[in-house]
Motif scaffolding. Structure first.
Motif, PDB file in Angstrom:
ATOM      1  N   GLN A 109      46.200  43.306  42.293  1.00 35.01           N
ATOM      2  CA  GLN A 109      46.612  42.263  41.357  1.00 35.01           C
ATOM      3  C   GLN A 109      46.130  42.522  39.934  1.00 35.01           C
ATOM      4  O   GLN A 109      46.553  41.833  39.013  1.00 35.01           O
ATOM      5  N   ASP A 136      45.135  34.795  35.749  1.00 33.07           N
ATOM      6  CA  ASP A 136      45.884  33.786  36.484  1.00 33.07           C
ATOM      7  C   ASP A 136      45.974  32.549  35.597  1.00 33.07           C
ATOM      8  O   ASP A 136      45.772  32.643  34.381  1.00 33.07           O
ATOM      9  N   ARG A 147      53.730  37.990  37.284  1.00 32.90           N
ATOM     10  CA  ARG A 147      53.406  37.161  38.441  1.00 32.90           C
ATOM     11  C   ARG A 147      54.671  36.496  38.999  1.00 32.90           C
ATOM     12  O   ARG A 147      54.901  36.470  40.198  1.00 32.90           O
ATOM     13  N   PRO A 181      40.869  37.796  43.432  1.00 34.13           N
ATOM     14  CA  PRO A 181      42.036  38.681  43.361  1.00 34.13           C
ATOM     15  C   PRO A 181      41.797  39.996  44.106  1.00 34.13           C
ATOM     16  O   PRO A 181      40.656  40.423  44.291  1.00 34.13           O
ATOM     17  N   PHE A 241      42.869  41.127  35.140  1.00 30.53           N
ATOM     18  CA  PHE A 241      43.566  40.173  36.001  1.00 30.53           C
ATOM     19  C   PHE A 241      43.604  38.844  35.264  1.00 30.53           C
ATOM     20  O   PHE A 241      42.582  38.394  34.741  1.00 30.53           O
TER      21      PHE A 241
END
Length: 140
Positions: A9, A28, A135, A5, A26
């Motif tokens: 982000q 994801d 996101r 990242p 972060f």
């Protein structure tokens, strides 16, 4: 392997001022990374990749366990250690048995940085659904 990242982000606690160094998070689809933005390259931008060796990388279940302990006001003992040092700073690191999967980075935060992080955890700012919403909005 997941892509590295960029600094832009990562998210920080809403209680943090824009210029304040912070515990950066972060998330994801596969992992949660913790990073100290004081480690950022002074010449870098929000598009600069964050070196993985500067991060603690947890899976989502591990980070949820950390957040649950913080919300309950109990010591964080699994996956992540948070130690208050004699100088008042807080040292984040992987628990000894989890260093091979979480990483060997040690992140040091002052009282204001730590307090903003704890407040954000208690307010559910770093919950996975919050990151998914952000996101998706960035992808539109």
């Amino acid at each position: 392997m997941s892509p590295t990242p960029t600094a832009g982000q990562f998210r920080k606690a809403s209680a943090s001022s824009p210029q304040q160094a912070c515990v950066m998070v972060f998330r994801d689809e596969h992992r949660t990374l913790l990073w100290d933005d004081k480690l950022a390259d002074p010449a870098g931008t929000s598009d600069t990749p964050v070196p993985p060796e500067q991060c603690l990388t947890l899976n989502h279940d591990q980070f949820e366990a950390v957040q649950a302990a913080i919300r309950a006001g109990t010591p964080v003992r699994r996956f992540l250690t948070i130690i208050r040092k004699a100088d008042g700073h807080y040292l984040f690191g992987a628990s000894p048995q989890d260093r091979s999967s979480i990483g060997t980075a040690e992140l040091c935060f002052d009282h204001a940085e730590y307090t903003a992080f704890v407040h954000a955890v208690c307010q559910h700012e770093f919950d996975q659904r919050q990151h998914e919403t952000i996101r998706r909005s960035l992808q539109m």
